[in-house]
Design an enzyme around this catalytic site. Structure first.
Site, short mmCIF file in Angstrom:
data_model
loop_
_atom_site.label_atom_id
_atom_site.label_comp_id
_atom_site.label_asym_id
_atom_site.label_seq_id
_atom_site.Cartn_x
_atom_site.Cartn_y
_atom_site.Cartn_z
N CYS A 3 -6.33 -5.77 -7.34
CA CYS A 3 -6.13 -5.29 -5.98
C CYS A 3 -5.65 -6.40 -5.05
O CYS A 3 -5.08 -6.12 -3.99
CB CYS A 3 -7.39 -4.63 -5.44
N HIS A 4 -5.81 -7.66 -5.45
CA HIS A 4 -5.31 -8.77 -4.64
C HIS A 4 -3.78 -8.75 -4.57
O HIS A 4 -3.20 -9.35 -3.68
CB HIS A 4 -5.82 -10.12 -5.17
N ASN B 242 -12.53 -0.96 -5.05
CA ASN B 242 -12.29 -1.39 -6.42
C ASN B 242 -13.49 -2.20 -6.93
O ASN B 242 -13.73 -3.31 -6.45
CB ASN B 242 -11.01 -2.24 -6.48
N GLU C 150 -1.41 -17.01 -9.59
CA GLU C 150 -0.63 -16.24 -10.54
C GLU C 150 0.83 -16.70 -10.58
O GLU C 150 1.44 -16.74 -11.64
CB GLU C 150 -0.72 -14.75 -10.21
N TYR D 69 0.85 -1.19 0.00
CA TYR D 69 0.00 0.00 0.00
C TYR D 69 0.88 1.24 0.00
O TYR D 69 0.59 2.22 -0.68
CB TYR D 69 -0.92 0.00 1.23
#
Length: 176
Positions: free
Chosen positions: A140-141, A132, A167, A109
């Site tokens: 945003c993850h 979001n 991912e 952040y």
């Protein structure tokens, strides 16, 4: 208030569940988690932004659903469909910065706050991230605490953890 078309996309992943897709003529405007994964933030976004909802016309959401399913199958890392972006200028700047975090990567952040020119605004970045309306597409993850700790996610921390691991796995598979 937006008039939206709606469909539902079964991700095939119990960690994620079914997603509600909302679009306007300009593009996809929201991806909302369904059922017990639906967060108060997504409900608040929906009540603030959506005036009326009608079912999507046959095939209208197919490009969104195809690309989301390919992402969950590990064969897609980028989304190419049109988006209808909403939010304040600060929220949009934050989400633009979040969009630049690469597939399989993470940012804090604090790093996002510095990128948008507000280095002391980590909490405001967190609030913008929580609002979001396009999770997964605007990833945003991938935003985590400065210690690397996973914090808040609209679909739940288990979903965030799964997305990050997915991912990494899909990126490694694509590189092999």
């Amino acid at each position: 208030m937006l008039a939206c078309r709606q469909s539902f996309c079964d991700t095939g992943r119990p960690e994620i569940g079914v997603l509600e897709l909302l679009s306007t003529e300009q593009g996809l405007v929201a991806i909302l988690f369904c059922g017990d994964r639906r967060s108060p933030a997504s409900e608040a976004w929906r009540s603030r932004n959506v005036g009326s909802v009608v079912p999507a016309r046959p095939g209208e959401h197919e490009p969104y659903e195809e690309q989301l399913r390919a992402y969950f199958a590990g064969t897609r890392t980028l989304f190419t469909f049109a988006l209808h972006r909403t939010g304040t200028p600060f929220q949009r700047a934050v989400l633009d910065a979040v969009s630049r975090v690469p597939h399989g990567g993470r940012a804090s952040y604090q790093a996002i706050a510095r990128e948008v020119g507000a280095p002391a605004a980590s909490r405001a970045v967190g609030a913008a991230n929580a609002r979001n309306p396009l999770p997964i597409v605007i990833p945003c993850h991938r935003v985590v605490g400065s210690s690397g700790r996973l914090t808040g996610y609209g679909g739940g921390l288990d979903a965030k953890e799964w997305l990050l691991a997915h991912e990494v796995r899909s990126g490694a598979a694509r590189a092999a």
